[in-house]
Design a protein around this motif. Structure first.
Motif, PDB file in Angstrom:
ATOM      1  N   PRO A  45       0.810  -1.339  -0.046  1.00  0.00           N
ATOM      2  CA  PRO A  45       0.045  -0.084  -0.091  1.00  0.00           C
ATOM      3  C   PRO A  45       0.787   1.293  -0.115  1.00  0.00           C
ATOM      4  O   PRO A  45       0.403   2.396  -0.451  1.00  0.00           O
ATOM      5  CB  PRO A  45      -0.855  -0.056   1.368  1.00  0.00           C
ATOM      6  CG  PRO A  45       0.199  -1.195   2.331  1.00  0.00           C
ATOM      7  CD  PRO A  45       0.174  -2.170   1.144  1.00  0.00           C
ATOM      8  N   THR A  46       1.954   1.283   0.697  1.00  0.00           N
ATOM      9  CA  THR A  46       2.784   2.423   0.786  1.00  0.00           C
ATOM     10  C   THR A  46       3.426   2.703  -0.450  1.00  0.00           C
ATOM     11  O   THR A  46       3.280   4.072  -1.030  1.00  0.00           O
ATOM     12  CB  THR A  46       3.979   2.136   1.749  1.00  0.00           C
ATOM     13  OG1 THR A  46       3.495   1.818   2.764  1.00  0.00           O
ATOM     14  CG2 THR A  46       4.979   3.414   1.732  1.00  0.00           C
ATOM     15  N   ASP A  47       3.745   1.488  -1.404  1.00  0.00           N
ATOM     16  CA  ASP A  47       4.274   1.838  -2.723  1.00  0.00           C
ATOM     17  C   ASP A  47       3.500   2.597  -3.549  1.00  0.00           C
ATOM     18  O   ASP A  47       3.608   3.412  -4.431  1.00  0.00           O
ATOM     19  CB  ASP A  47       4.591   0.240  -3.303  1.00  0.00           C
ATOM     20  CG  ASP A  47       6.260   0.390  -3.317  1.00  0.00           C
ATOM     21  OD1 ASP A  47       6.921   1.173  -2.916  1.00  0.00           O
ATOM     22  OD2 ASP A  47       6.552  -0.789  -3.926  1.00  0.00           O
ATOM     23  N   GLU A  48       2.119   2.091  -3.524  1.00  0.00           N
ATOM     24  CA  GLU A  48       1.137   2.696  -4.343  1.00  0.00           C
ATOM     25  C   GLU A  48       0.819   4.051  -4.171  1.00  0.00           C
ATOM     26  O   GLU A  48       0.375   4.580  -5.343  1.00  0.00           O
ATOM     27  CB  GLU A  48      -0.183   1.761  -4.259  1.00  0.00           C
ATOM     28  CG  GLU A  48      -0.099   0.195  -4.626  1.00  0.00           C
ATOM     29  CD  GLU A  48       0.127   0.303  -6.202  1.00  0.00           C
ATOM     30  OE1 GLU A  48      -0.251   0.835  -7.000  1.00  0.00           O
ATOM     31  OE2 GLU A  48       0.975  -0.812  -6.523  1.00  0.00           O
ATOM     32  N   LYS A  49       0.921   4.634  -2.922  1.00  0.00           N
ATOM     33  CA  LYS A  49       0.677   5.851  -2.910  1.00  0.00           C
ATOM     34  C   LYS A  49       1.953   6.790  -3.421  1.00  0.00           C
ATOM     35  O   LYS A  49       1.522   8.044  -3.360  1.00  0.00           O
ATOM     36  CB  LYS A  49       0.422   6.037  -1.162  1.00  0.00           C
ATOM     37  CG  LYS A  49      -0.788   5.441  -0.685  1.00  0.00           C
ATOM     38  CD  LYS A  49      -0.702   5.766   0.935  1.00  0.00           C
ATOM     39  CE  LYS A  49      -1.790   4.878   1.423  1.00  0.00           C
ATOM     40  NZ  LYS A  49      -1.932   5.174   2.975  1.00  0.00           N
ATOM     41  N   LEU A  50       3.067   6.228  -3.391  1.00  0.00           N
ATOM     42  CA  LEU A  50       4.000   7.246  -3.979  1.00  0.00           C
ATOM     43  C   LEU A  50       4.077   7.538  -5.382  1.00  0.00           C
ATOM     44  O   LEU A  50       3.832   6.269  -6.227  1.00  0.00           O
ATOM     45  CB  LEU A  50       5.400   6.299  -3.703  1.00  0.00           C
ATOM     46  CG  LEU A  50       5.603   6.314  -2.060  1.00  0.00           C
ATOM     47  CD1 LEU A  50       7.209   5.351  -1.881  1.00  0.00           C
ATOM     48  CD2 LEU A  50       5.589   7.566  -1.199  1.00  0.00           C
ATOM     49  N   ASP A  51       4.028   8.819  -5.768  1.00  0.00           N
ATOM     50  CA  ASP A  51       3.963   9.061  -7.155  1.00  0.00           C
ATOM     51  C   ASP A  51       5.186   9.115  -7.813  1.00  0.00           C
ATOM     52  O   ASP A  51       6.303   9.542  -7.491  1.00  0.00           O
ATOM     53  CB  ASP A  51       3.555  10.538  -7.415  1.00  0.00           C
ATOM     54  CG  ASP A  51       3.389  10.975  -8.650  1.00  0.00           C
ATOM     55  OD1 ASP A  51       2.483  10.482  -9.414  1.00  0.00           O
ATOM     56  OD2 ASP A  51       3.913  11.909  -9.200  1.00  0.00           O
ATOM     57  N   LEU A  52       5.573   8.162  -8.883  1.00  0.00           N
ATOM     58  CA  LEU A  52       6.929   8.187  -9.421  1.00  0.00           C
ATOM     59  C   LEU A  52       7.651   9.309 -10.002  1.00  0.00           C
ATOM     60  O   LEU A  52       8.620   9.687  -9.778  1.00  0.00           O
ATOM     61  CB  LEU A  52       6.879   7.117 -10.683  1.00  0.00           C
ATOM     62  CG  LEU A  52       8.188   6.846 -11.283  1.00  0.00           C
ATOM     63  CD1 LEU A  52       9.115   6.205 -10.418  1.00  0.00           C
ATOM     64  CD2 LEU A  52       7.694   5.780 -12.680  1.00  0.00           C
ATOM     65  N   LYS A  53       6.569  10.067 -10.796  1.00  0.00           N
ATOM     66  CA  LYS A  53       6.992  11.625 -11.266  1.00  0.00           C
ATOM     67  C   LYS A  53       7.520  12.470 -10.259  1.00  0.00           C
ATOM     68  O   LYS A  53       8.675  13.247 -10.145  1.00  0.00           O
ATOM     69  CB  LYS A  53       5.907  11.967 -12.033  1.00  0.00           C
ATOM     70  CG  LYS A  53       6.317  13.465 -12.550  1.00  0.00           C
ATOM     71  CD  LYS A  53       5.324  14.093 -13.283  1.00  0.00           C
ATOM     72  CE  LYS A  53       5.674  15.462 -14.065  1.00  0.00           C
ATOM     73  NZ  LYS A  53       4.227  16.048 -14.650  1.00  0.00           N
ATOM     74  N   LYS A  54       6.873  12.552  -8.877  1.00  0.00           N
ATOM     75  CA  LYS A  54       7.549  13.227  -8.006  1.00  0.00           C
ATOM     76  C   LYS A  54       8.524  12.744  -7.319  1.00  0.00           C
ATOM     77  O   LYS A  54       9.612  13.356  -6.877  1.00  0.00           O
ATOM     78  CB  LYS A  54       6.169  13.386  -6.807  1.00  0.00           C
ATOM     79  CG  LYS A  54       6.860  14.045  -5.450  1.00  0.00           C
ATOM     80  CD  LYS A  54       5.591  14.182  -4.431  1.00  0.00           C
ATOM     81  CE  LYS A  54       6.088  14.720  -3.209  1.00  0.00           C
ATOM     82  NZ  LYS A  54       4.849  14.681  -2.209  1.00  0.00           N
ATOM     83  N   MET A  55       8.717  11.360  -7.193  1.00  0.00           N
ATOM     84  CA  MET A  55      10.118  10.915  -6.609  1.00  0.00           C
ATOM     85  C   MET A  55      11.092  11.135  -7.590  1.00  0.00           C
ATOM     86  O   MET A  55      12.380  11.408  -7.207  1.00  0.00           O
ATOM     87  CB  MET A  55       9.804   9.359  -6.448  1.00  0.00           C
ATOM     88  CG  MET A  55       8.760   9.176  -5.536  1.00  0.00           C
ATOM     89  SD  MET A  55       8.812   7.275  -5.072  1.00  0.00           S
ATOM     90  CE  MET A  55       8.147   6.466  -6.256  1.00  0.00           C
ATOM     91  N   VAL A  56      11.112  11.055  -8.963  1.00  0.00           N
ATOM     92  CA  VAL A  56      11.967  11.083  -9.849  1.00  0.00           C
ATOM     93  C   VAL A  56      12.557  12.579  -9.814  1.00  0.00           C
ATOM     94  O   VAL A  56      13.625  13.085 -10.007  1.00  0.00           O
ATOM     95  CB  VAL A  56      11.623  11.095 -11.373  1.00  0.00           C
ATOM     96  CG1 VAL A  56      12.564  11.359 -12.415  1.00  0.00           C
ATOM     97  CG2 VAL A  56      11.306   9.318 -11.284  1.00  0.00           C
ATOM     98  N   GLU A  57      11.497  13.639  -9.625  1.00  0.00           N
ATOM     99  CA  GLU A  57      12.106  15.018  -9.585  1.00  0.00           C
ATOM    100  C   GLU A  57      12.617  15.318  -8.264  1.00  0.00           C
ATOM    101  O   GLU A  57      13.668  15.955  -8.336  1.00  0.00           O
ATOM    102  CB  GLU A  57      10.771  15.894  -9.640  1.00  0.00           C
ATOM    103  CG  GLU A  57      10.001  15.757 -10.861  1.00  0.00           C
ATOM    104  CD  GLU A  57       8.609  16.736 -10.987  1.00  0.00           C
ATOM    105  OE1 GLU A  57       8.157  16.904  -9.872  1.00  0.00           O
ATOM    106  OE2 GLU A  57       8.043  17.060 -11.933  1.00  0.00           O
ATOM    107  N   GLU A  58      12.404  14.748  -7.223  1.00  0.00           N
ATOM    108  CA  GLU A  58      12.928  15.010  -5.892  1.00  0.00           C
ATOM    109  C   GLU A  58      14.374  14.489  -5.773  1.00  0.00           C
ATOM    110  O   GLU A  58      15.163  14.855  -4.822  1.00  0.00           O
ATOM    111  CB  GLU A  58      12.193  14.656  -4.560  1.00  0.00           C
ATOM    112  CG  GLU A  58      10.772  15.592  -4.580  1.00  0.00           C
ATOM    113  CD  GLU A  58      10.145  15.341  -3.146  1.00  0.00           C
ATOM    114  OE1 GLU A  58      10.522  15.332  -2.249  1.00  0.00           O
ATOM    115  OE2 GLU A  58       8.909  15.762  -3.281  1.00  0.00           O
TER     116      GLU A  58
END
Length: 448
Positions: A45-58
């Motif tokens: 469930p934690t994985d699903e909540k994380l937005d890949l685009k946001k993670m790549v940017e940060e």
């Protein structure tokens, strides 16, 4: 769209198995992810909540495994698709490639026998899992840093003497290294606590560390107003004169920050002790960062008309003229700006005229560094030559001014600069006959 050219990063990509559908076990076992870290597969469930685009940017600054990189954009893939050749790309990049009329694989240049693209769900899951792990680890480190900053603030309320210095030093290190710590300090009364340590009886050891923290914080108007108390400003000026080079640079930064406060008054920076300290910093060529910081603050101070006479009175003009030949471009423009501003004062023009190196040092800068430097140098030379044309024009011509002015006139500089050069050239020629002036200028026949 330019064709992708293989590079060293491309070779690493191929060695990592780029373009093939990978399973998580093989990727980890073969070391494709690098660093030997365990990757937790997605699906939770934690994985699903994380937005890949946001993670790549940060996580933009971290090194990403080459297998996650699109060979076209060399950026991490967020929607990986595979061609019939087995090569994998970011969907938007390969579709753009097709839209330009290419029906080949950008990496291998093979013709495609099938135009469809297949989502590489396994690789997408692997990318998402890897970025999730790094993102959560970064967040945890950030939370740890914030917690440590709070602990240090609590300790700072209780300690004194050398223990206070050590605690401030630790807080300074945390604040300098982590943006999250800056916000924590600001949001939890850190500014008021640190500011309260500055005063008439503050030791330089404490003051140096406290100022080192303050210059790393975003001070609001109220905070700046708090720091413009005479006792606090006096301490900062003392440390500007007597501290280490790092302390001196931090003091100039803090004063500069305070000058943008709502309660700032020019009298605060008219202190002769402050101006003398700045000149010492500017003349110390062993520390280029100190020279730049000092000139930057001095320029800001000279923007206040009421302080300019004080700057002239401490002998700033001859000292700035003497260091002109040794400055880099950035420092040179700051120095010329200061001299040009001071030349608007009668006392400033007289000081420039009386300095024997004003004309030769300034003439050398014409058409040598930048158009801005040329413009400032011309303005200074005009102020000096207009003040004493008979005396200064002779010196200027002997220093090669006429030839330099002709270069300006014939160059692609702006019309105002050319006009100013023509007027100065005319002023310099008044004391000569045409023949003698030409011979003095040592001009070629073409220029004559």
């Amino acid at each position: 769209m330019p064709m992708y050219q293989p590079s060293s990063r491309r070779r690493e990509y191929e060695m990592a198995g780029g373009g093939h559908v990978l399973d998580l076990e093989t990727a980890v076992k073969d070391g494709i992810l690098g660093g030997g870290e365990r990757v937790v597969s997605g699906g939770g469930p934690t994985d699903e909540k994380l937005d890949l685009k946001k993670m790549v940017e940060e996580l933009d600054s971290i090194e990403v495994p080459t297998v996650f990189i699109c060979p076209i954009s060399l950026e991490p893939m967020q929607d990986a698709v595979t061609l019939c050749t087995g090569q994998t790309y970011e969907r938007s990049n390969i579709l753009k490639w097709f839209s330009l009329g290419h029906f080949t694989c950008p990496t291998t240049m093979q013709e495609l026998w099938e135009e469809s693209v297949t989502p590489n769900k396994t690789l997408h899951q692997l990318i998402h899992s890897w970025f999730s792990q790094k993102y959560l680890a970064m967040k945890k480190r950030s939370e740890d840093v914030q917690g440590r900053a709070l602990e240090i603030l609590e300790t700072l309320k209780k300690v004194k003497g050398q223990a206070r210095v050590q605690t401030l030093k630790e807080l300074r290190q945390v604040v300098t290294a982590h943006d999250s710590a800056k916000k924590t300090v600001a949001d939890n009364g850190g500014f008021g606590l640190i500011s309260s340590l500055l005063g008439r009886f503050t030791t330089h050891a404490v003051g140096s560390e406290a100022i080192g923290i303050l210059v790393n914080l975003d001070l609001d108007l109220e905070s700046r107003a708090n720091l413009i108390q005479p006792a606090k400003v006096s301490l900062v000026v003392d440390m500007l004169n007597e501290g280490s080079i790092e302390t001196k640079v931090n003091c100039t930064k803090l004063i500069e920050m305070l000058m943008f406060g709502r309660d700032f008054k020019s009298e605060i920076v008219s202190s002769l002790s402050l101006l003398v300290g700045l000149l010492r910093l500017v003349k110390d060529k062993r520390h280029p960062n100190g020279v730049l910081a000092g000139l930057g603050l001095l320029k800001l101070i000279c923007s206040h008309e009421g302080v300019r006479n004080s700057v002239v009175s401490i002998g700033a003009i001859p000292q700035l003229v003497e260091i002109l030949p040794n400055l880099n471009v950035e420092c040179l423009e700051l120095s010329l700006y200061i001299l040009e501003v001071l030349s608007t004062l009668p006392e400033g023009r007289l000081a420039l005229k009386d300095c024997p190196n004003t004309i030769p040092n300034t003439v050398k800068l014409l058409m040598k560094v930048s158009e801005n430097c040329t413009q400032l140098a011309l303005s200074i030379l005009w102020a000096v030559c207009e003040l004493a044309p008979e005396e200064c024009a002779l010196v200027a011509v002997d220093a090669g001014l006429a030839a330099k002015l002709l270069l300006v006139i014939q160059s692609g500089c702006n019309p105002v600069l050319k006009q100013q050069s023509a007027e100065l050239l005319k002023l310099c020629s008044l004391n000569y006959t045409p023949t003698i002036f030409i011979s003095k200028c040592k001009l070629t026949r073409t220029i004559q």
